[in-house]
Write a protein that holds these residues in place. Structure first.
Motif, PDB file in Angstrom:
ATOM      1  N   SER A  55       0.721  -1.163   0.022  1.00 22.42           N
ATOM      2  CA  SER A  55      -0.121   0.189   0.086  1.00 22.42           C
ATOM      3  C   SER A  55       0.764   1.265   0.094  1.00 22.42           C
ATOM      4  N   GLY A  56       0.562   2.154  -1.202  1.00 22.39           N
ATOM      5  CA  GLY A  56       1.378   3.316  -1.227  1.00 22.39           C
ATOM      6  C   GLY A  56       0.668   4.512  -0.564  1.00 22.39           C
ATOM      7  N   ALA A  57       1.646   5.691  -0.123  1.00 24.41           N
ATOM      8  CA  ALA A  57       1.017   6.747   0.423  1.00 24.41           C
ATOM      9  C   ALA A  57       1.567   7.890  -0.048  1.00 24.41           C
ATOM     10  N   ALA A  58       0.842   9.055   0.031  1.00 19.51           N
ATOM     11  CA  ALA A  58       1.573  10.515  -0.263  1.00 19.51           C
ATOM     12  C   ALA A  58       1.246  11.497   0.643  1.00 19.51           C
ATOM     13  N   ASP A  59       2.051  12.253   1.186  1.00 18.51           N
ATOM     14  CA  ASP A  59       1.530  13.418   2.235  1.00 18.51           C
ATOM     15  C   ASP A  59       0.172  14.323   1.362  1.00 18.51           C
ATOM     16  N   SER A  60      -0.650  14.255   2.192  1.00 17.62           N
ATOM     17  CA  SER A  60      -1.802  15.306   1.647  1.00 17.62           C
ATOM     18  C   SER A  60      -1.431  16.610   1.856  1.00 17.62           C
ATOM     19  N   ALA A  61      -0.480  17.314   2.470  1.00 19.11           N
ATOM     20  CA  ALA A  61      -0.069  18.741   2.450  1.00 19.11           C
ATOM     21  C   ALA A  61       0.625  18.958   1.110  1.00 19.11           C
ATOM     22  N   LEU A  92       0.988 -13.089  -6.481  1.00 19.66           N
ATOM     23  CA  LEU A  92       1.033 -13.093  -5.004  1.00 19.66           C
ATOM     24  C   LEU A  92       0.894 -11.802  -4.555  1.00 19.66           C
ATOM     25  N   ILE A  93       1.286 -10.876  -5.644  1.00 14.80           N
ATOM     26  CA  ILE A  93       1.177  -9.417  -5.190  1.00 14.80           C
ATOM     27  C   ILE A  93      -0.223  -8.634  -5.432  1.00 14.80           C
ATOM     28  N   HIS A  94      -0.527  -7.996  -4.421  1.00 12.54           N
ATOM     29  CA  HIS A  94      -1.734  -7.166  -4.195  1.00 12.54           C
ATOM     30  C   HIS A  94      -1.265  -5.508  -3.971  1.00 12.54           C
ATOM     31  N   LEU A  95      -1.652  -4.706  -5.003  1.00 13.64           N
ATOM     32  CA  LEU A  95      -1.214  -3.134  -4.745  1.00 13.64           C
ATOM     33  C   LEU A  95      -2.606  -2.463  -4.188  1.00 13.64           C
ATOM     34  N   HIS A  96      -2.246  -1.532  -3.446  1.00 12.12           N
ATOM     35  CA  HIS A  96      -3.264  -0.495  -3.042  1.00 12.12           C
ATOM     36  C   HIS A  96      -2.726   0.991  -2.783  1.00 12.12           C
ATOM     37  N   SER A  97      -3.331   2.006  -3.147  1.00  8.70           N
ATOM     38  CA  SER A  97      -3.101   3.181  -2.913  1.00  8.70           C
ATOM     39  C   SER A  97      -3.801   3.950  -1.854  1.00  8.70           C
ATOM     40  N   PHE A  98      -3.065   4.775  -0.711  1.00 11.00           N
ATOM     41  CA  PHE A  98      -3.988   5.450   0.241  1.00 11.00           C
ATOM     42  C   PHE A  98      -4.361   6.813  -0.426  1.00 11.00           C
ATOM     43  N   GLY A  99      -3.614   7.088  -1.222  1.00 14.13           N
ATOM     44  CA  GLY A  99      -3.698   8.658  -1.634  1.00 14.13           C
ATOM     45  C   GLY A  99      -3.058   9.640  -0.884  1.00 14.13           C
ATOM     46  N   GLY A 100      -3.509  10.687  -0.698  1.00 15.08           N
ATOM     47  CA  GLY A 100      -2.923  11.815   0.327  1.00 15.08           C
ATOM     48  C   GLY A 100      -3.127  11.510   1.568  1.00 15.08           C
ATOM     49  N   ILE A 101      -2.418  11.256   2.635  1.00 17.04           N
ATOM     50  CA  ILE A 101      -2.788  11.079   4.103  1.00 17.04           C
ATOM     51  C   ILE A 101      -1.900  12.039   5.007  1.00 17.04           C
ATOM     52  N   ASP A 102      -2.516  12.237   6.061  1.00 20.60           N
ATOM     53  CA  ASP A 102      -2.048  13.078   7.120  1.00 20.60           C
ATOM     54  C   ASP A 102      -1.779  12.399   8.406  1.00 20.60           C
ATOM     55  N   LYS A 103      -1.641  10.980   8.240  1.00 17.69           N
ATOM     56  CA  LYS A 103      -1.808  10.031   9.727  1.00 17.69           C
ATOM     57  C   LYS A 103      -0.571  10.426  10.685  1.00 17.69           C
ATOM     58  N   PHE A 104       0.447  10.768   9.994  1.00 20.14           N
ATOM     59  CA  PHE A 104       1.730  11.303  11.080  1.00 20.14           C
ATOM     60  C   PHE A 104       2.065  12.716  11.139  1.00 20.14           C
ATOM     61  N   LYS A 105       2.729  12.894  12.175  1.00 21.08           N
ATOM     62  CA  LYS A 105       2.872  14.592  12.491  1.00 21.08           C
ATOM     63  C   LYS A 105       3.801  15.149  11.305  1.00 21.08           C
ATOM     64  N   ALA A 106       4.803  14.638  11.022  1.00 22.74           N
ATOM     65  CA  ALA A 106       5.896  15.155  10.265  1.00 22.74           C
ATOM     66  C   ALA A 106       5.275  14.575   8.509  1.00 22.74           C
ATOM     67  N   ASP A 108       6.708  14.363   5.864  1.00 26.66           N
ATOM     68  CA  ASP A 108       7.646  13.425   5.267  1.00 26.66           C
ATOM     69  C   ASP A 108       7.352  11.836   5.507  1.00 26.66           C
ATOM     70  N   SER A 109       6.838  11.840   6.724  1.00 28.08           N
ATOM     71  CA  SER A 109       6.504  10.324   7.180  1.00 28.08           C
ATOM     72  C   SER A 109       5.461   9.639   6.911  1.00 28.08           C
ATOM     73  N   ASN A 110       4.708  10.606   6.036  1.00 29.39           N
ATOM     74  CA  ASN A 110       3.477   9.965   5.263  1.00 29.39           C
ATOM     75  C   ASN A 110       3.508   9.799   3.674  1.00 29.39           C
ATOM     76  N   ARG A 111       4.886   9.782   3.406  1.00 27.73           N
ATOM     77  CA  ARG A 111       5.486   9.494   2.110  1.00 27.73           C
ATOM     78  C   ARG A 111       6.099   8.126   2.139  1.00 27.73           C
ATOM     79  N   PHE A 112       5.158   6.937   2.127  1.00 31.47           N
ATOM     80  CA  PHE A 112       5.627   5.748   2.288  1.00 31.47           C
ATOM     81  C   PHE A 112       4.910   4.656   1.501  1.00 31.47           C
ATOM     82  N   THR A 113       5.312   3.431   1.435  1.00 31.66           N
ATOM     83  CA  THR A 113       4.727   2.246   1.240  1.00 31.66           C
ATOM     84  C   THR A 113       4.975   1.243   2.228  1.00 31.66           C
ATOM     85  N   VAL A 114       3.845   0.728   2.542  1.00 28.85           N
ATOM     86  CA  VAL A 114       3.939  -0.509   3.729  1.00 28.85           C
ATOM     87  C   VAL A 114       3.743  -1.804   3.029  1.00 28.85           C
TER      88      VAL A 114
END
Length: 119
Positions: A55-61, A92-106, A108-114
């Motif tokens: 699952s990929g994400a980007a910061d919503s800022a 075996l690989i499944h992809l997902h995108s969270f889009g822009g998130i603001d889960k973490f305070k900094a 740059d911490s929201n620019r991740f793939t889990v």
């Protein structure tokens, strides 16, 4: 390996999620040394025929929701390709995108793939 049952879901997550962090507005890792984690993920997935959810994400800022949705997907595809290169079957690989998130305070911490391994 430790296993936990996801609440409200029949999937069993094996181990802990692994995060990969990306540079602003890109699908380039902040630190290429993160790649070493993919070797272990690939080996475990192949040895136990485990599914890999990425699952990929980007910061919503920064960026619009549309741009962030696509960027999260690109980040997930980047990690997926690295796993395929290491022999994990694409099925075996499944992809997902969270889009822009603001889960973490900094931001740059929201620019991740889990990455999670599931049975």
């Amino acid at each position: 390996m430790d296993s936990i049952v996801n609440s409200g879901n029949s999937k069993i997550t094996v181990g802990v999620p692994v995060y990969f962090f990306f540079q602003l507005n890109s699908d380039r890792l902040v630190d290429e040394s993160q790649i070493v984690n993919l070797d272990d993920i690939a080996e475990i997935s192949k040895a136990h025929n485990l599914k890999v959810t990425i699952s990929g994400a980007a910061d919503s800022a920064t960026g619009t929701q549309s741009i962030n949705q696509e960027l999260g997907q690109r980040r997930a595809r980047y990690v997926a390709q690295k796993l395929i290169d290491r022999g994990v079957p694409e099925g075996l690989i499944h992809l997902h995108s969270f889009g822009g998130i603001d889960k973490f305070k900094a931001n740059d911490s929201n620019r991740f793939t889990v990455v999670m391994l599931t049975e």
